[in-house]
Design a protein around this motif. Structure first.
Motif, short mmCIF file in Angstrom:
data_model
loop_
_atom_site.label_atom_id
_atom_site.label_comp_id
_atom_site.label_asym_id
_atom_site.label_seq_id
_atom_site.Cartn_x
_atom_site.Cartn_y
_atom_site.Cartn_z
N LYS A 10 0.84 -1.20 0.00
CA LYS A 10 0.00 0.00 0.00
C LYS A 10 0.87 1.24 0.00
O LYS A 10 1.92 1.28 0.63
CB LYS A 10 -0.90 0.02 1.24
CG LYS A 10 -2.14 -0.85 1.12
CD LYS A 10 -2.91 -0.88 2.42
CE LYS A 10 -3.30 0.50 2.89
NZ LYS A 10 -4.13 0.48 4.13
N HIS A 13 -3.55 5.72 -0.05
CA HIS A 13 -4.84 5.09 -0.33
C HIS A 13 -4.77 4.18 -1.57
O HIS A 13 -5.81 3.73 -2.06
CB HIS A 13 -5.91 6.15 -0.54
CG HIS A 13 -6.23 6.94 0.70
ND1 HIS A 13 -6.63 6.35 1.88
CD2 HIS A 13 -6.20 8.27 0.94
CE1 HIS A 13 -6.85 7.28 2.79
NE2 HIS A 13 -6.58 8.46 2.25
N GLU A 42 -9.06 -8.75 0.22
CA GLU A 42 -8.39 -7.92 1.23
C GLU A 42 -8.46 -6.45 0.85
O GLU A 42 -8.75 -5.59 1.69
CB GLU A 42 -6.93 -8.36 1.37
CG GLU A 42 -6.15 -7.60 2.42
CD GLU A 42 -4.72 -8.11 2.60
OE1 GLU A 42 -3.90 -7.33 3.12
OE2 GLU A 42 -4.43 -9.26 2.23
N MET A 43 -8.23 -6.13 -0.42
CA MET A 43 -8.27 -4.73 -0.87
C MET A 43 -9.69 -4.18 -0.82
O MET A 43 -9.90 -3.01 -0.48
CB MET A 43 -7.69 -4.61 -2.28
CG MET A 43 -6.20 -4.91 -2.38
SD MET A 43 -5.50 -4.53 -4.01
CE MET A 43 -6.36 -5.70 -5.07
N ASP A 46 -10.63 -3.38 2.84
CA ASP A 46 -9.80 -2.36 3.48
C ASP A 46 -10.34 -0.97 3.13
O ASP A 46 -10.17 -0.49 2.01
CB ASP A 46 -8.35 -2.50 3.02
CG ASP A 46 -7.39 -1.60 3.79
OD1 ASP A 46 -7.86 -0.64 4.42
OD2 ASP A 46 -6.17 -1.85 3.73
N ASP A 47 -11.00 -0.33 4.08
CA ASP A 47 -11.61 0.97 3.81
C ASP A 47 -10.58 2.05 3.51
O ASP A 47 -10.93 3.12 2.97
CB ASP A 47 -12.46 1.41 5.01
CG ASP A 47 -13.70 0.55 5.19
OD1 ASP A 47 -14.14 -0.06 4.20
OD2 ASP A 47 -14.23 0.48 6.31
N ASP A 48 -9.32 1.80 3.85
CA ASP A 48 -8.27 2.78 3.59
C ASP A 48 -7.75 2.68 2.15
O ASP A 48 -6.98 3.53 1.72
CB ASP A 48 -7.11 2.58 4.58
CG ASP A 48 -6.25 3.82 4.71
OD1 ASP A 48 -6.82 4.93 4.77
OD2 ASP A 48 -5.01 3.69 4.73
#
Length: 260
Positions: A10, A13, A42-43, A46-48
């Motif tokens: 990552k 964002h 997973e992506m 992931d809210d980030d």
């Protein structure tokens, strides 16, 4: 989850998912398909992560399709099970709800080309090449190629590429509208991050709803598509991010979006 066949990192964002089998030209193995599915989930959760990149390690290949060395050792039943897994992986890429950009650094052939087609758009190195050569093996593209390629470049041009199995250069792909950018290899990731930063500065709910409206609406009759767009717009309207966007505009500052 620990990955053996892919890398997942990552940057702010932005998530970057890379097939990590450069010694095998990033060919799609059973294990790789399972890990792609896991990484996509997973992506998505992931809210980030507001948007993602799909690429391949090394400078030789994005992905050259199925790992035929693995496949030649498999029974017919094992191949059927692998085929079902591969379809799930191709479908998961095409249906990933956040913006997903393919970054092609070399060969994108067969299933590799189909993975790229399943993404929202493609950024390519000058060394990249694309092709759907399956008819040469007496099969057809089975990862969405017969459906995605005509939607991207038009029916007759797609038929020519699929019927001949021809491989095309990055520049030819650009002329056909298959890729959005062609850049020198040493500038590929720099250009990618530049484009991705332009995307992730925006509201993540809006990005998802814009993608949903385009993908579901493009094949619909216009009045139905406009109703879908209105529905997607209303989802955005009820978010905290919408309030933040208006407040930031009036306060003459950059908005801080959280996906809520």
């Amino acid at each position: 989850m620990e990955y053996q066949n892919i890398k997942l990192i990552k940057e702010g964002h932005i998530a970057i998912m890379s097939i990590n089998r450069p010694e095998a030209m990033n060919a799609l193995s059973t294990g790789t398909a399972r890990e792609i599915l896991a990484a996509l989930e997973e992506m998505e959760l992931d809210d980030d992560v507001f948007a993602a990149v799909f690429t391949g390690e090394g400078d030789k290949a994005f992905c050259v399709g199925a790992d035929l060395k693995e496949r030649k050792t498999m029974t017919r039943e094992e191949m059927k099970r692998q085929r079902a897994l591969f379809v799930r992986a191709f479908t998961a890429v095409a249906e990933f709800p956040k913006p997903l950009v393919a970054v092609v650094n070399g060969f994108a052939l067969g299933g590799g080309c189909e993975f790229a087609l399943g993404c929202d758009f493609i950024i390519a190195s000058e060394k990249a090449s694309f092709g759907l050569p399956e008819v040469g093996l007496a099969i057809i593209p089975g990862g969405g190629g017969t459906q995605l390629m005509p939607r991207v470049i038009g029916r007759s041009r797609a038929k020519e590429l699929i019927f001949t199995g021809r491989r095309i250069s990055a520049q030819d792909a650009y002329k056909l509208g298959l890729v959005n950018y062609v850049v020198p290899p040493e500038q590929l990731m720099e250009k990618t991050i530049q484009v991705m930063r332009e995307i992730v500065k925006n509201g993540p709910v809006a990005l998802r709803q814009a993608k949903r409206s385009i993908n579901l609406g493009v094949e619909l009759e216009l009045n139905t598509a406009l109703a879908l767009e209105a529905e997607c717009y209303n989802v955005c309207l009820a978010t905290e991010d919408r309030d933040e966007g208006l407040l930031a505009f009036n306060e003459k500052r950059k908005p801080v979006y959280k996906g809520r």
